[in-house]
Design an enzyme around this catalytic site. Structure first.
Site, PDB file in Angstrom:
ATOM      1  CB  SER A   1      99.705  59.908   2.423  1.00  0.00           C
ATOM      2  OG  SER A   1     100.686  58.667   2.415  1.00  0.00           O
TER       3      SER A   1
ATOM      4  CE1 TYR B   1      99.652  60.404   7.679  1.00  0.00           C
ATOM      5  CE2 TYR B   1     100.376  58.939   5.965  1.00  0.00           C
ATOM      6  CZ  TYR B   1     100.126  60.169   6.629  1.00  0.00           C
ATOM      7  OH  TYR B   1     100.545  61.181   5.632  1.00  0.00           O
TER       8      TYR B   1
END
Length: 256
Positions: free
Chosen positions: A143, A156
């Site tokens: 990501s 995250y």
């Protein structure tokens, strides 16, 4: 010059997508199957997988919880027993927004178990088999949250930064052995995971758009595939900013 052997013609190829019950993984499964690939889909949601597999020939469901090391090894043995795999896509992920002012230890560890340990289970199960067959491509979904620290990404972001580093090491070790390795760095994609966000997500795209960008990246033989580039290219450039300038910019842009 391509860093990986390009993957263009999917007719007759076999792909295993781990994390394909919805979102990006499901969209990639649809796109590859539409191009003639035989696709194995894995995730915890067995009903959703079996429904997808039953809808057309050339599809196979292999329910799996990536946090279960023995289950991953068993699933890999089953997937490779059906023939050589041309692509293994590690797309399973977990996300909840979190800030340091509201730490949830259980959520922190859940991110680690799914996003890092789950990927390591799959890597350990698949890499020896890919080496034994002598070809194939391993792709990890990271990501842009792994580029640099971002607000609300306390749980995250670090897991995705770990995957980028892992992919780089895998590439260095496996490319000389004829295997392809890539890391996928999506921006904001409209999935069940990003539905947890309460802030405006710039340059939001659909899972289908993400899947097409990934197929184009594999066709180029790219190592780092990021999209949409109008957004992710800016975030990549921010990695070169001095810390003082970066932190000031993020605070100003996000208001956090």
């Amino acid at each position: 010059m391509s860093l990986n052997p390009p993957l263009r013609d999917w007719g007759g190829r076999r792909a295993w997508i781990i994390g394909a019950s919805s979102g990006i993984g499901r969209a990639v499964a649809d796109a590859l199957h539409a191009r003639g690939a035989r696709v194995i889909v894995s995730a915890r949601q067995a009903d959703a997988l079996h429904a997808w597999a039953a809808a057309a020939p050339g599809r196979h469901a292999l329910p799996l919880d990536v946090t279960d090391r023995e289950a991953v090894e068993h699933a890999a043995a089953h997937a490779f027993a059906g023939g050589a795999l041309d692509l293994v896509l590690l797309c399973a992920g977990h996300y909840r927004p979190m800030r340091a002012t509201a730490i949830d230890t259980d959520e922190l560890l859940r991110h680690q178990r799914v996003n890092v340990e789950g990927v390591l289970h799959a890597v350990a199960a698949c890499v020896p088999r890919l080496l034994a067959q002598g070809h194939g491509h391993l792709s990890l979904v990271g990501s842009v949250a792994g580029y640099r620290g971002l607000p609300q990404a306390l749980a995250y972001g670090p897991t995705k930064a770990a995957l980028t580093n892992l992919a780089e090491v895998l590439f260095l070790d496996l490319r000389p052995r004829g295997l392809g390795v890539s890391v996928i760095s999506p921006g904001f994609v409209a999935t069940p995971l990003t539905a947890h966000n309460t802030f405006r997500m710039p340059a939001l795209i659909t899972p289908e758009q993400a899947a097409q960008a990934m197929l184009r990246g594999w066709a180029r033989g790219a190592f780092h595939i990021h999209f949409p580039r109008r957004f992710t290219s800016v975030l990549r450039a921010l990695r070169w900013l001095p810390d003082r300038a970066y932190f000031a910019l993020i605070h100003r842009v996000t208001g956090l």
